[in-house]
Write a protein that holds these residues in place. Structure first.
Motif, PDB file in Angstrom:
ATOM      1  N   LYS A 163      19.067  44.813  50.321  1.00  0.00           N
ATOM      2  CA  LYS A 163      19.607  43.824  49.380  1.00  0.00           C
ATOM      3  C   LYS A 163      19.966  44.484  48.043  1.00  0.00           C
ATOM      4  O   LYS A 163      20.992  44.161  47.430  1.00  0.00           O
ATOM      5  CB  LYS A 163      18.596  42.703  49.159  1.00  0.00           C
ATOM      6  N   GLU A 164      19.101  45.412  47.582  1.00  0.00           N
ATOM      7  CA  GLU A 164      19.394  46.107  46.336  1.00  0.00           C
ATOM      8  C   GLU A 164      20.668  46.949  46.474  1.00  0.00           C
ATOM      9  O   GLU A 164      21.503  47.007  45.565  1.00  0.00           O
ATOM     10  CB  GLU A 164      18.217  46.996  45.940  1.00  0.00           C
ATOM     11  N   GLN A 165      20.807  47.594  47.626  1.00  0.00           N
ATOM     12  CA  GLN A 165      22.014  48.380  47.870  1.00  0.00           C
ATOM     13  C   GLN A 165      23.249  47.481  47.915  1.00  0.00           C
ATOM     14  O   GLN A 165      24.315  47.831  47.377  1.00  0.00           O
ATOM     15  CB  GLN A 165      21.878  49.159  49.175  1.00  0.00           C
ATOM     16  N   ASN A 166      23.091  46.319  48.570  1.00  0.00           N
ATOM     17  CA  ASN A 166      24.210  45.371  48.634  1.00  0.00           C
ATOM     18  C   ASN A 166      24.597  44.888  47.234  1.00  0.00           C
ATOM     19  O   ASN A 166      25.780  44.694  46.931  1.00  0.00           O
ATOM     20  CB  ASN A 166      23.835  44.179  49.511  1.00  0.00           C
ATOM     21  N   LEU A 167      23.578  44.674  46.389  1.00  0.00           N
ATOM     22  CA  LEU A 167      23.858  44.240  45.012  1.00  0.00           C
ATOM     23  C   LEU A 167      24.697  45.295  44.280  1.00  0.00           C
ATOM     24  O   LEU A 167      25.680  44.962  43.599  1.00  0.00           O
ATOM     25  CB  LEU A 167      22.536  43.999  44.282  1.00  0.00           C
ATOM     26  N   ASP A 168      24.315  46.554  44.429  1.00  0.00           N
ATOM     27  CA  ASP A 168      25.075  47.629  43.778  1.00  0.00           C
ATOM     28  C   ASP A 168      26.518  47.671  44.279  1.00  0.00           C
ATOM     29  O   ASP A 168      27.471  47.864  43.501  1.00  0.00           O
ATOM     30  CB  ASP A 168      24.399  48.974  44.022  1.00  0.00           C
ATOM     31  N   LEU A 169      26.674  47.481  45.588  1.00  0.00           N
ATOM     32  CA  LEU A 169      28.033  47.506  46.149  1.00  0.00           C
ATOM     33  C   LEU A 169      28.884  46.367  45.602  1.00  0.00           C
ATOM     34  O   LEU A 169      30.068  46.549  45.263  1.00  0.00           O
ATOM     35  CB  LEU A 169      27.956  47.418  47.681  1.00  0.00           C
ATOM     36  N   LYS A 170      28.280  45.163  45.518  1.00  0.00           N
ATOM     37  CA  LYS A 170      29.047  44.016  45.038  1.00  0.00           C
ATOM     38  C   LYS A 170      29.357  44.146  43.542  1.00  0.00           C
ATOM     39  O   LYS A 170      30.438  43.742  43.077  1.00  0.00           O
ATOM     40  CB  LYS A 170      28.281  42.721  45.334  1.00  0.00           C
ATOM     41  N   LEU A 171      28.407  44.688  42.790  1.00  0.00           N
ATOM     42  CA  LEU A 171      28.691  44.927  41.370  1.00  0.00           C
ATOM     43  C   LEU A 171      29.840  45.929  41.208  1.00  0.00           C
ATOM     44  O   LEU A 171      30.687  45.805  40.321  1.00  0.00           O
ATOM     45  CB  LEU A 171      27.431  45.440  40.664  1.00  0.00           C
TER      46      LEU A 171
ATOM     47  N   ILE B 205      33.073  44.130  41.785  1.00  0.00           N
ATOM     48  CA  ILE B 205      33.463  43.354  40.593  1.00  0.00           C
ATOM     49  C   ILE B 205      34.163  44.258  39.577  1.00  0.00           C
ATOM     50  O   ILE B 205      35.196  43.905  38.997  1.00  0.00           O
ATOM     51  CB  ILE B 205      32.229  42.678  39.972  1.00  0.00           C
ATOM     52  N   GLU B 206      33.589  45.447  39.386  1.00  0.00           N
ATOM     53  CA  GLU B 206      34.205  46.374  38.448  1.00  0.00           C
ATOM     54  C   GLU B 206      35.587  46.822  38.926  1.00  0.00           C
ATOM     55  O   GLU B 206      36.519  46.976  38.119  1.00  0.00           O
ATOM     56  CB  GLU B 206      33.302  47.590  38.244  1.00  0.00           C
ATOM     57  N   GLU B 207      35.734  47.007  40.249  1.00  0.00           N
ATOM     58  CA  GLU B 207      37.038  47.399  40.773  1.00  0.00           C
ATOM     59  C   GLU B 207      38.079  46.289  40.595  1.00  0.00           C
ATOM     60  O   GLU B 207      39.247  46.558  40.294  1.00  0.00           O
ATOM     61  CB  GLU B 207      36.920  47.745  42.263  1.00  0.00           C
ATOM     62  N   ILE B 208      37.647  45.027  40.771  1.00  0.00           N
ATOM     63  CA  ILE B 208      38.576  43.909  40.563  1.00  0.00           C
ATOM     64  C   ILE B 208      39.016  43.855  39.104  1.00  0.00           C
ATOM     65  O   ILE B 208      40.179  43.578  38.785  1.00  0.00           O
ATOM     66  CB  ILE B 208      37.922  42.593  40.997  1.00  0.00           C
ATOM     67  N   LYS B 209      38.064  44.146  38.202  1.00  0.00           N
ATOM     68  CA  LYS B 209      38.422  44.158  36.777  1.00  0.00           C
ATOM     69  C   LYS B 209      39.531  45.173  36.499  1.00  0.00           C
ATOM     70  O   LYS B 209      40.451  44.931  35.707  1.00  0.00           O
ATOM     71  CB  LYS B 209      37.193  44.491  35.929  1.00  0.00           C
ATOM     72  N   THR B 210      39.436  46.338  37.153  1.00  0.00           N
ATOM     73  CA  THR B 210      40.441  47.385  36.893  1.00  0.00           C
ATOM     74  C   THR B 210      41.815  46.987  37.408  1.00  0.00           C
ATOM     75  O   THR B 210      42.836  47.484  36.903  1.00  0.00           O
ATOM     76  CB  THR B 210      40.014  48.700  37.542  1.00  0.00           C
TER      77      THR B 210
ATOM     78  N   LEU C  67      39.311  44.226  48.707  1.00  0.00           N
ATOM     79  CA  LEU C  67      38.030  44.087  48.003  1.00  0.00           C
ATOM     80  C   LEU C  67      37.327  42.786  48.392  1.00  0.00           C
ATOM     81  O   LEU C  67      36.102  42.736  48.548  1.00  0.00           O
ATOM     82  CB  LEU C  67      38.250  44.145  46.489  1.00  0.00           C
ATOM     83  N   GLN C  68      38.121  41.705  48.520  1.00  0.00           N
ATOM     84  CA  GLN C  68      37.523  40.429  48.957  1.00  0.00           C
ATOM     85  C   GLN C  68      36.896  40.558  50.356  1.00  0.00           C
ATOM     86  O   GLN C  68      35.811  40.033  50.620  1.00  0.00           O
ATOM     87  CB  GLN C  68      38.584  39.333  48.968  1.00  0.00           C
ATOM     88  N   LYS C  69      37.583  41.233  51.229  1.00  0.00           N
ATOM     89  CA  LYS C  69      37.066  41.428  52.590  1.00  0.00           C
ATOM     90  C   LYS C  69      35.772  42.227  52.572  1.00  0.00           C
ATOM     91  O   LYS C  69      34.792  41.893  53.243  1.00  0.00           O
ATOM     92  CB  LYS C  69      38.121  42.136  53.432  1.00  0.00           C
ATOM     93  N   ARG C  70      35.799  43.319  51.768  1.00  0.00           N
ATOM     94  CA  ARG C  70      34.581  44.128  51.659  1.00  0.00           C
ATOM     95  C   ARG C  70      33.435  43.303  51.076  1.00  0.00           C
ATOM     96  O   ARG C  70      32.278  43.440  51.483  1.00  0.00           O
ATOM     97  CB  ARG C  70      34.863  45.352  50.787  1.00  0.00           C
ATOM     98  N   TRP C  71      33.731  42.457  50.111  1.00  0.00           N
ATOM     99  CA  TRP C  71      32.707  41.582  49.499  1.00  0.00           C
ATOM    100  C   TRP C  71      32.029  40.712  50.564  1.00  0.00           C
ATOM    101  O   TRP C  71      30.815  40.581  50.600  1.00  0.00           O
ATOM    102  CB  TRP C  71      33.375  40.713  48.421  1.00  0.00           C
ATOM    103  N   LYS C  72      32.833  40.116  51.436  1.00  0.00           N
ATOM    104  CA  LYS C  72      32.281  39.220  52.460  1.00  0.00           C
ATOM    105  C   LYS C  72      31.498  39.987  53.519  1.00  0.00           C
ATOM    106  O   LYS C  72      30.571  39.445  54.118  1.00  0.00           O
ATOM    107  CB  LYS C  72      33.414  38.436  53.122  1.00  0.00           C
TER     108      LYS C  72
ATOM    109  N   LEU D  34      25.489  37.015  39.861  1.00  0.00           N
ATOM    110  CA  LEU D  34      26.450  37.805  40.620  1.00  0.00           C
ATOM    111  C   LEU D  34      27.685  36.984  40.965  1.00  0.00           C
ATOM    112  O   LEU D  34      28.822  37.425  40.770  1.00  0.00           O
ATOM    113  CB  LEU D  34      25.779  38.347  41.886  1.00  0.00           C
ATOM    114  N   TYR D  35      27.451  35.766  41.497  1.00  0.00           N
ATOM    115  CA  TYR D  35      28.594  34.951  41.908  1.00  0.00           C
ATOM    116  C   TYR D  35      29.392  34.425  40.707  1.00  0.00           C
ATOM    117  O   TYR D  35      30.608  34.222  40.791  1.00  0.00           O
ATOM    118  CB  TYR D  35      28.121  33.804  42.796  1.00  0.00           C
TER     119      TYR D  35
END
Length: 666
Positions: free
Chosen positions: A187-195, A198-203, A221-226, A239-240
């Protein structure tokens, strides 16, 4: 990260789109619960009841409990780890399995690699095992008691299957703990990936690339998020919120063409509308816990779906929130009802405990009264088993109180029967002494003196109290047999002694005349058989008057030996025949039983001496082979061995003669 003020400015058209509005029935047990929280505090109420159920199933009659079994049976699987199940449904029914099959089943489950999905089956096996275990112990106890055992002395046999069950259960908990630790790391790893997403979407907002390339990156990115799994519950809402914020930024700042945006909103609206309909269908589901669990999954899906147009945003959210409120209300009412029932169950269990505690204060001094009170306690135990669960905080306490009361009752009962047992053992020793005294005089011919002695013994017998049931009949029959043996002899002696002796004399004189008149035929075996029959008939006739005894015995032996001598028998047969006559002569004298036993014992002693000699001679042969003139010595020793074996054979024939004479007399 942007401030809330900035978010309100940019996303002013979508307040509450993917999060519940404040002030509603949005509680940690309702809307915020998602798949990622199914293992956490949201299911406390379910876990409380579920673990109580596991403990309660293991309640058996307190007198039969072992501490180790009670500890395992009451262990709560989910006390220190997340729980992935919400409902109270049961797994596979293991009640028809044997203990060996249950061990195979739990082994396969623990080794299946699905450790977080087998809880209900593990509980089912445990409950079925201890029900079967209790049934086996009841069976062994009944066999023990039916065999004459004292109930309080019963000890259940060792059960290797129970140890195997405990080992697999411990392995299951260890694997489950390890799996949960891995999940938390994941879960911690998943949190890092999703964060990072988010940063990639910002760019992408400031990207100067071609629109199609940027949009494709966004969809990727949306697909990877899901595809990324669950994250820690504590970080879920933030996060959401951040994810939805940057997604909104992407749609707004990238200025997607209106047609594409409207198409995306329409698709999101249809998906959320379908979720509303599915959630509303849950209101018809009679399994309240299951519908609540399903709703949590719907909320997870709702978060994943993108925004809708501003005009329908509040409407569709209100619809989804309304059905959520109703399902939450049903869920809360359901557990409120369970708590009320559990309170009633607690009161009933306290009442039973108080009644048993009162019983432990009674002064019970009779076996009948103990049986009555024991039956009452068994009924209380049956009532206890029929009562449902008490509140979790009180359930263990009231059970401990109930068990201590039962243990106190049975401890007092054991003390009573221990004292009674000591008294009965003393009585048994006294009655065995009376048996020995009666047996010592049962063969006496001092009729008057012995009669008075036996009457005195019978009076003392009645004055002595009871003895253990398993020996009672045996000791009484022994005492009665000794008394009866004497009084039967006494009666027969005074009724028919003289008459019977005279009749025996007439029969033996007639038999002697028959022997004298006997003419042997041509078949020697048949002649020998006839002579043997004369011997048997002579013994069967019995005693004669003492003054005629020696005279008639001499006439009988003379007549019989004359015929035996006339037969051309082998010398060994003659020797054996003469020995039979000798034994018959011994049996005709007083104290014949003692003299015959003494004769038989002498034969056995002689056989033992010959066996020892044979063994010594056989050992000596090995030494002779090393000396000069060994052949002559060996021949001499071998001849001694053969002679000894021949003598042993003759002695064994004589023993069989004695045993055969005893069988004939009987």
């Amino acid at each position: 990260m942007e401030t809330n003020e900035m978010k309100d400015t940019v996303l002013g058209e979508m307040p509450g789109e993917n999060q519940p509005a404040t002030g509603d029935s949005y509680t940690p047990e309702s809307l915020e619960t998602t798949e990622e929280t199914t293992n956490d505090a949201t299911t406390d109420n379910v876990n409380n009841l579920h673990s109580d159920e596991v403990e309660e199933t293991s309640v058996v009659e307190p007198v039969d409990f072992s501490d180790e079994e009670a500890n395992l049976a009451s262990t709560e699987i989910g006390d220190d780890e997340p729980e992935e199940e919400f409902d109270h449904g049961h797994g596979k029914d293991y009640s028809g399995y044997s203990k060996a099959e249950m061990i195979i089943a739990i082994k396969e489950l623990v080794e299946s690699g699905q450790v977080l999905k087998i809880r209900r089956d593990i509980e089912g096996i445990k409950v079925a095992f201890y029900k079967r275990n209790k049934s086996d112990i009841d069976k062994f106890r009944k066999e023990f008691i039916d065999g004459g055992g004292v109930p309080e002395e019963f000890q259940a046999p060792h059960d290797d299957y129970e140890n195997q069950l405990k080992d697999y259960f411990t392995l299951y908990r260890e694997k489950r703990t390890s799996e949960n630790i891995l999940q938390e790391k994941s879960k911690e790893q998943n949190l890092d990936l999703k964060l990072h997403i988010i940063e990639e979407i910002k760019t992408l907002v400031d990207s100067q690339e071609n629109f199609n390339d940027v949009y494709n990156k966004f969809r990727d990115l949306q697909k990877r998020w899901k595809e990324i799994g669950t994250v820690p519950q504590a970080r879920l809402n933030d996060l959401y919120e951040n994810y939805n914020f940057v997604v909104e930024q992407f749609y707004d700042f990238l200025k997607i063409n209106k047609d594409l945006r409207e198409l995306e909103y329409k698709k999101n609206y249809e998906a959320k509308l379908a979720l509303c309909e599915q959630a509303e269908a849950l209101l018809a589901d009679t399994n309240i816990v299951n519908s609540f669990k399903t709703l949590q999954h719907f909320h997870e899906l709702w978060r994943e779906i993108g925004p809708v147009v501003h005009e329908v945003k509040e409407v569709i959210w209100d619809r989804f929130r309304e059905v959520t409120t109703q399902i939450n209300k049903r869920h809360q009412d359901y557990y409120e009802g369970l708590r009320s029932i559990q309170k009633q169950n607690l009161d009933a269990k306290v009442a039973i405990s108080e009644k048993i505690e009162t019983m432990t204060t009674l002064n019970i001094n009779s076996h009948k009264e103990w049986n009555k009170r024991s039956n009452e306690l068994v009924e209380f135990q049956k009532q206890w088993k029929s009562i449902g669960f008490a509140p979790r905080k009180e359930n263990n306490k009231v059970y401990d109180r109930f068990r201590k009361a039962c243990d106190a009752f049975f401890a007092k009962k054991r003390e009573f029967y221990s004292e009674l047992k000591r008294e009965m053992e003393t009585n048994e020793k006294l009655k065995l002494e009376l048996c020995e005294q009666a047996e010592a005089v049962k063969d006496s011919i001092e009729w008057r003196k012995t009669t008075e002695s036996l009457i005195t013994l019978q009076k003392r017998w009645k004055e002595i109290g009871p003895i253990p049931r398993k020996h009672s009949d045996e000791v009484w029959k022994r005492f009665r047999a000794a008394c009866d043996a004497f009084f039967v002899r006494k009666g027969e002696n005074f009724r028919s002694a003289e008459t019977q002796f005279d009749e025996n004399l007439v029969q033996k004189l007639a038999l002697i005349a028959e022997i004298v008149a006997f003419i042997p035929g041509g078949q020697q075996d048949e002649n020998f058989k006839n002579l043997k029959d004369f011997q048997r008939r002579w013994i069967e006739i019995g005693f004669v008057p003492i003054k005629e005894k020696e005279k008639i015995q001499l006439e009988y032996r003379t007549a019989l030996n004359k015929h035996f001598d006339a037969l051309k028998m082998e010398e060994s047969d003659r020797t054996l025949t003469r020995y039979k006559s000798k034994i018959e002569s011994i049996q005709s004298h007083s104290k014949s039983d003692f003299r015959v036993r003494n004769e038989r014992e002498k034969l056995f002693v002689r056989i033992k001496h010959l066996d020892a000699d044979i063994h010594l001679w056989e050992n000596n042969i090995g030494f002779f082979a090393k000396s000069k003139g060994a052949d002559a010595l060996v021949r001499d020793v071998n001849q001694k061995i053969e002679n000894a074996k021949s003598e042993i054979k003759s002695l064994e024939e004589k023993i069989r003669v004695i045993d055969g004479m005893d069988d004939t007399q009987q």
